[in-house]
Design a protein around this motif. Structure first.
Motif, short mmCIF file in Angstrom:
data_model
loop_
_atom_site.label_atom_id
_atom_site.label_comp_id
_atom_site.label_asym_id
_atom_site.label_seq_id
_atom_site.Cartn_x
_atom_site.Cartn_y
_atom_site.Cartn_z
N THR A 93 72.64 66.79 5.86
CA THR A 93 73.38 68.02 5.82
C THR A 93 73.45 68.65 4.40
O THR A 93 73.05 69.92 4.76
CB THR A 93 74.98 67.46 5.98
N SER A 94 73.28 68.07 3.58
CA SER A 94 73.14 68.89 1.90
C SER A 94 71.61 69.53 2.15
O SER A 94 71.72 70.81 1.66
CB SER A 94 73.26 68.02 1.06
N GLN A 95 70.71 68.69 2.38
CA GLN A 95 69.29 69.33 2.48
C GLN A 95 68.97 70.54 3.39
O GLN A 95 68.55 71.77 3.23
CB GLN A 95 68.30 68.23 2.88
N LEU A 96 69.83 70.25 4.59
CA LEU A 96 69.78 71.29 5.62
C LEU A 96 70.72 72.58 5.25
O LEU A 96 70.06 73.89 5.43
CB LEU A 96 70.32 71.16 7.23
N SER A 99 68.25 74.31 2.72
CA SER A 99 67.28 74.89 3.20
C SER A 99 67.74 76.14 3.99
O SER A 99 67.18 77.28 3.84
CB SER A 99 66.57 73.96 4.34
N ALA A 100 68.96 76.03 4.66
CA ALA A 100 69.30 77.32 5.40
C ALA A 100 69.53 78.61 4.22
O ALA A 100 69.46 79.54 4.37
CB ALA A 100 70.60 76.93 6.03
N HIS A 106 65.63 83.71 0.87
CA HIS A 106 64.06 84.44 1.03
C HIS A 106 64.27 85.43 2.07
O HIS A 106 63.35 86.54 1.72
CB HIS A 106 63.13 83.15 1.52
N LEU A 107 64.96 85.38 3.08
CA LEU A 107 64.93 86.46 4.15
C LEU A 107 65.49 87.77 3.56
O LEU A 107 65.07 88.91 3.59
CB LEU A 107 65.58 86.04 5.31
N GLN A 108 66.53 87.52 2.73
CA GLN A 108 67.19 88.75 1.94
C GLN A 108 66.17 89.27 1.19
O GLN A 108 66.06 90.55 0.91
CB GLN A 108 68.60 88.17 1.28
#
Length: 224
Positions: A93-96, A99-100, A106-108
């Motif tokens: 959950t922490s990794q997700l 990552s999110a 990154h998208l920003q």
């Protein structure tokens, strides 16, 4: 050994003891009859039976303790496995989440970079358009000025030619006036007419088709 087997052994031992006691009572009730079972033998048998029962209890307790220990170990293993699963779930959950978040950042960043690049491209395009517009305006202005200058030059040259033609016409008019004065003499005009007629005949007819300076009347002298 299971509890059912232990209960069965205890019941069998109790039945044997009851049977032995009954035999002893029967032997005592009939004086003079031989004793079926010796008391010492019965006591020894009872002692062995009690020892076996105690051994069975001890074994049952050991088995129960081993079973309890196995169950406790299994419970601890299950709990540890659950803790590991919970830890793995928390890690995943922490990794997700990380990552999110990283993907969002990154998208920003890509969006900001793209926006900045588009702004720079728009500015550069506007600058190039302004430069092209200025260049086109300069060239159009220069071309227009050149053409106007050329047109004015041609007009000036045409006007000068017209002025020169007018001068030539004035000179020609003066010459015509002089020619008119010259042709006012009848003899001179006749001579000029003969010269013109000779020129016309020489151009139209062959030399054998006409003759010059002949006597029109017999006996008259021909012109030289």
């Amino acid at each position: 050994m299971s509890p059912i087997e232990l209960v069965s052994i205890v019941v069998a031992a109790v039945a044997v003891v009851v049977a032995a006691v009954a035999v002893m009572r029967v032997g005592r009730a009939a004086p003079g009859a031989p004793a079926a079972v010796d008391e010492q033998t019965l006591a020894s048998y009872l002692e062995r039976t009690n020892a076996e029962v105690a051994s069975l209890k001890t074994q049952q307790a050991a088995d129960a303790a081993s079973t309890r220990a196995s169950l406790d170990a299994a419970a601890r293993s299950i709990e540890q496995a659950g803790n590991r699963v919970d830890g793995m779930r928390r890690d995943v959950t922490s990794q997700l989440a990380a990552s999110a978040q990283a993907t969002t950042q990154h998208l920003q960043g890509l969006s900001q970079t793209t926006t900045e690049q588009l702004r720079l491209i728009r500015q550069d395009t506007n600058r190039q358009l302004d430069e092209m517009r200025a260049t086109v305006d300069d060239r159009l202005t220069k071309t227009l000025n050149d053409r106007l200058s050329s047109s004015f030059k041609q007009i000036n040259e045409s006007l000068e030619a017209v002025y020169r033609g007018l001068g030539d016409m004035k000179s020609l008019a003066a010459g015509v006036g002089d020619l008119k004065k010259t042709l006012s003499n009848v003899k001179t005009r006749g001579i000029l007419g003969e010269v013109q007629l000779g020129a016309i005949l020489s151009e139209v007819l062959a030399p054998a088709q006409y003759a010059e300076n002949i006597a029109t009347k017999p006996g008259s002298a021909s012109l030289p």
